[in-house]
Motif scaffolding. Structure first.
Motif, PDB file in Angstrom:
ATOM      1  N   MET A 102     -58.327 -49.496  65.885  1.00  0.00           N
ATOM      2  CA  MET A 102     -58.735 -48.711  67.077  1.00  0.00           C
ATOM      3  C   MET A 102     -58.241 -49.369  68.369  1.00  0.00           C
ATOM      4  SD  MET A 102     -60.389 -46.118  68.297  1.00  0.00           S
ATOM      5  CE  MET A 102     -61.375 -45.546  66.909  1.00  0.00           C
ATOM      6  N   GLU A 162     -60.881 -44.393  71.851  1.00  0.00           N
ATOM      7  CA  GLU A 162     -62.295 -44.116  72.143  1.00  0.00           C
ATOM      8  C   GLU A 162     -62.867 -45.361  72.784  1.00  0.00           C
ATOM      9  OE1 GLU A 162     -64.096 -41.386  71.110  1.00  0.00           O
ATOM     10  OE2 GLU A 162     -62.696 -40.432  69.695  1.00  0.00           O
ATOM     11  N   PRO A 163     -63.421 -45.254  73.974  1.00  0.00           N
ATOM     12  CA  PRO A 163     -63.959 -46.457  74.623  1.00  0.00           C
ATOM     13  C   PRO A 163     -65.064 -47.079  73.780  1.00  0.00           C
ATOM     14  CG  PRO A 163     -64.653 -44.472  75.775  1.00  0.00           C
ATOM     15  CD  PRO A 163     -63.631 -44.051  74.756  1.00  0.00           C
ATOM     16  N   SER A 164     -65.120 -48.375  73.759  1.00  0.00           N
ATOM     17  CA  SER A 164     -66.150 -49.065  72.990  1.00  0.00           C
ATOM     18  C   SER A 164     -67.444 -49.146  73.787  1.00  0.00           C
ATOM     19  CB  SER A 164     -65.691 -50.478  72.638  1.00  0.00           C
ATOM     20  OG  SER A 164     -66.811 -51.297  72.411  1.00  0.00           O
ATOM     21  N   MET A 165     -68.475 -48.591  73.204  1.00  0.00           N
ATOM     22  CA  MET A 165     -69.784 -48.658  73.848  1.00  0.00           C
ATOM     23  C   MET A 165     -70.257 -50.101  73.968  1.00  0.00           C
ATOM     24  SD  MET A 165     -70.875 -45.849  74.786  1.00  0.00           S
ATOM     25  CE  MET A 165     -70.227 -44.198  74.650  1.00  0.00           C
ATOM     26  N   LEU A 166     -69.850 -50.873  72.990  1.00  0.00           N
ATOM     27  CA  LEU A 166     -70.304 -52.258  72.984  1.00  0.00           C
ATOM     28  C   LEU A 166     -69.853 -52.970  74.256  1.00  0.00           C
ATOM     29  CD1 LEU A 166     -71.869 -52.459  70.537  1.00  0.00           C
ATOM     30  CD2 LEU A 166     -69.975 -53.532  69.334  1.00  0.00           C
ATOM     31  N   SER A 224     -67.972 -57.813  66.869  1.00  0.00           N
ATOM     32  CA  SER A 224     -67.589 -56.404  66.752  1.00  0.00           C
ATOM     33  C   SER A 224     -68.270 -55.706  65.581  1.00  0.00           C
ATOM     34  CB  SER A 224     -66.083 -56.196  66.758  1.00  0.00           C
ATOM     35  OG  SER A 224     -65.464 -56.612  65.602  1.00  0.00           O
ATOM     36  N   GLU A 225     -69.567 -55.768  65.625  1.00  0.00           N
ATOM     37  CA  GLU A 225     -70.400 -54.972  64.722  1.00  0.00           C
ATOM     38  C   GLU A 225     -71.695 -54.673  65.460  1.00  0.00           C
ATOM     39  OE1 GLU A 225     -71.601 -57.116  61.244  1.00  0.00           O
ATOM     40  OE2 GLU A 225     -72.851 -58.474  62.399  1.00  0.00           O
ATOM     41  N   SER A 226     -72.356 -53.601  65.073  1.00  0.00           N
ATOM     42  CA  SER A 226     -73.580 -53.231  65.775  1.00  0.00           C
ATOM     43  C   SER A 226     -74.806 -53.397  64.880  1.00  0.00           C
ATOM     44  CB  SER A 226     -73.489 -51.776  66.234  1.00  0.00           C
ATOM     45  OG  SER A 226     -73.410 -50.935  65.104  1.00  0.00           O
ATOM     46  N   MET A 285     -70.204 -42.034  68.017  1.00  0.00           N
ATOM     47  CA  MET A 285     -70.904 -43.309  68.061  1.00  0.00           C
ATOM     48  C   MET A 285     -70.280 -44.295  67.083  1.00  0.00           C
ATOM     49  SD  MET A 285     -74.841 -42.118  68.324  1.00  0.00           S
ATOM     50  CE  MET A 285     -75.391 -43.778  68.653  1.00  0.00           C
ATOM     51  N   LYS A 324     -67.060 -44.162  66.075  1.00  0.00           N
ATOM     52  CA  LYS A 324     -65.756 -44.524  66.640  1.00  0.00           C
ATOM     53  C   LYS A 324     -65.923 -45.508  67.793  1.00  0.00           C
ATOM     54  CE  LYS A 324     -63.604 -40.070  65.519  1.00  0.00           C
ATOM     55  NZ  LYS A 324     -63.163 -38.808  66.152  1.00  0.00           N
ATOM     56  N   ASN A 325     -66.989 -45.311  68.549  1.00  0.00           N
ATOM     57  CA  ASN A 325     -67.276 -46.157  69.708  1.00  0.00           C
ATOM     58  C   ASN A 325     -67.848 -47.501  69.340  1.00  0.00           C
ATOM     59  OD1 ASN A 325     -66.576 -44.173  71.461  1.00  0.00           O
ATOM     60  ND2 ASN A 325     -68.665 -43.446  71.776  1.00  0.00           N
ATOM     61  N   LYS A 326     -67.962 -47.758  68.069  1.00  0.00           N
ATOM     62  CA  LYS A 326     -68.500 -49.036  67.604  1.00  0.00           C
ATOM     63  C   LYS A 326     -69.989 -49.173  67.860  1.00  0.00           C
ATOM     64  CE  LYS A 326     -64.648 -51.264  66.475  1.00  0.00           C
ATOM     65  NZ  LYS A 326     -64.507 -51.724  65.086  1.00  0.00           N
ATOM     66  N   LEU A 327     -70.632 -48.067  68.188  1.00  0.00           N
ATOM     67  CA  LEU A 327     -72.077 -48.173  68.393  1.00  0.00           C
ATOM     68  C   LEU A 327     -72.801 -48.164  67.055  1.00  0.00           C
ATOM     69  CD1 LEU A 327     -73.807 -46.302  71.304  1.00  0.00           C
ATOM     70  CD2 LEU A 327     -74.225 -48.551  70.355  1.00  0.00           C
TER      71      LEU A 327
END
Lengths: 329, 329
Positions: free
Chosen positions: A1, A46-50, B57-59, B110, B112-115
């Motif tokens: 990504m 897709e922007p990363s929310m994190l 990089s994990e939620s 969410m 894709k956004n890594k949320l």
DNA sequence: GTGAAAGCGCTAACAA
DNA sequence: TTGTTAGCGCTTTCAC
């Protein structure tokens, strides 16, 4: 990504500009904007929310704490919460405590950990002291059940008045022996509903008999069945029963059927909550409808307003007595 | 809220050491550990998940997608998912799509956004192509309903066999006019259950009459009531009805009662799912029990294994026919 | 209008 | 065993 820098490279701009495009900032030429948007498309970015959330130190996640999924009472409220939240760009995290303090802790830690921005608590078994402590630093709203000292804003109905209406309805039908199947009176709503029940009885000169007030362990069907079994064993049997939840009332109804008695002829029955099943029983169940969807929406809006720095006040909504077959003459 | 550097300062160590203490790394002296832990206590420090998650990089959030909260079918499954997930240090984000593609999109974004790290989809209305596309880059498991081409791992029961068992049970009771209230056959489970129903009828030499196969719009009580109303209007009325969900069956039962007919004497009735209410109706409902809690646990473990890089295979669990009053002779 | 640079809080590689 | 340093992906000053 892909990440924001790759997009910036591809579009031949800086990541700051990409960020501006993403956030609809005005200071971007139409031309640059188009280049950036093309790059976003090309890279499927897709922007990363994190990253965004860390930077903004918010998660846009709201915690909704309930004791138990299996009580259908909560579903409509949750729908209301979710609809409003999503509309406002928040998502909800549904948390079931099972009335277990450990799980409660896990969820509260999520707030402390910044994994959630705020909490809507619908758990009557919640540890009020801990919740209160959390409320000092975080946005919290209570729904249905609330803190008697009103230190935390809430949305609820007037339980005392609702129970009063139920009892009065039964009295008007001619009942003089009215039992109450209450849940544990450690819960505020249980104490309030009992008060309303007693107020009506007193007002009409009926005696309050302790043996007609039964306390259940929980809110499951079995709790209702068991309660009704006990009440039917009494020497002086009640002719009407008010159960403080539909699930209990449905269990009670089952027991009446098992004993080959008839509702409402032998025993009138009233529940509370107007869960969808209450209209499917035979006979259908008289009950109190709380404006659940509305409560959910209100709770969500209170919480989000709070997060945006506004001061919010508690809200008391109107309930409605829904008369069905279980109390027809 | 304090951050890791403040703790490090207070304890007189570096933030790396604090991190080691937090993550139970072994390379820390007992003495340093104590200093750090004291500082953590003093400052009331809670590590920020946001920072940690961005770094790793994990939620540690799992998406659970269901069409609708109000179907009690899902509650036990969700309990299974949640118990297992929490045990493994994951939390779940419950997502209700209302079969609305927009909401589906929000939830998929969410991921894709890594949320969220992965998805358990229980939504039969899901857009399989989009889900498939998502599955190329993200961990996805299906539960109950699945992709017929088996491109995505799933946990489910054998719906064809379960429906066959139901029909056979009714045939053995002497029924020859057996209706099927099915949901929309765009759903795999609906097609499978119909197959099982037809196989049993064929095997016992009974004709398959199209007018005895009714398709509902949804899975609500009203859908069941409406279906039963239609079936009871037929010239040749069935003597037994198999509804593919308990909610439908309960609505159907209500309609039988309204028409002053008797279950099982006039019409035998079978549901599917063994939701808790199915044991509270009058008469109690014969139904098929899926091992819901187990399905939830299995789905969660498959997903988490997948996230940890393992290859996972689909699982088919056993169901059980639960015979109750609605099919007693 | 756009870019460079700093920093949100954390962990991991490497060095000491 | 511990510290230094870099960097996860983003937004936001502050220059230009």
């Amino acid at each position: 990504m892909a990440n924001i820098r790759e997009v910036a490279n591809k579009a031949g701009v800086s990541s700051a500009t990409v960020s501006r495009v993403l956030n609809n900032a005005h200071a971007v030429t139409e031309n640059t904007r188009q280049k950036v948007e093309q790059a976003i498309k090309d890279l499927n970015y897709e922007p990363s929310m994190l990253g965004r959330n860390l930077r903004n130190s918010e998660s846009r996640l709201l915690l909704v704490v309930i004791p138990n999924f299996s009580n259908p009472y909560y579903t409509e409220i949750i729908n209301g919460i979710e609809d409003y939240s999503i509309e406002q760009g928040y998502n909800i995290l549904l948390c079931e405590t099972d009335s277990n303090p450990n799980r409660e802790n896990i969820f509260f830690n999520m707030v402390k950990n910044k994994l959630a921005d705020g909490v809507i608590s619908m758990d009557p078994t919640v540890n009020m002291d801990k919740l209160q402590e959390l409320a000092e630093k975080h946005a919290i709203v209570m729904c249905s059940e609330y803190d008697e000292q009103e230190r935390i804003p809430y949305v609820a109905i007037n339980n005392e008045r609702a129970a009063y209406k139920v009892a009065k309805h039964l009295i008007r039908l001619g009942h003089e022996k009215i039992a109450l199947i209450n849940s544990d009176e450690k819960f505020l709503y249980a104490r309030q509903r009992r008060k309303g029940y007693e107020r009506a009885l007193k007002e009409f000169g009926l005696p309050i008999k302790l043996e007609w007030i039964y306390h259940t362990q929980g809110l499951d069907f079995q709790d209702g069945s068991q309660a009704m079994r006990k009440l039917l064993q009494l020497e002086e049997c009640p002719t009407a029963v008010f159960a403080v939840s539909d699930t209990i009332a449905i269990g009670a109804l089952k027991e009446v059927n098992v004993q080959e008695l008839k509702v409402p002829d032998d025993i009138a029955l009233v529940g509370f909550d107007n869960i969808s099943f209450s209209n499917m029983t035979n006979p259908t169940l008289t009950t109190v409808a709380q404006p659940m969807y509305q409560m959910g929406k209100t709770a969500a809006s209170m919480l989000i307003n709070r997060l945006q720095g506004q001061k919010v006040d508690s809200v008391v909504l109107d309930d409605e007595l829904i008369i069905r077959e279980s109390t027809l003459n």
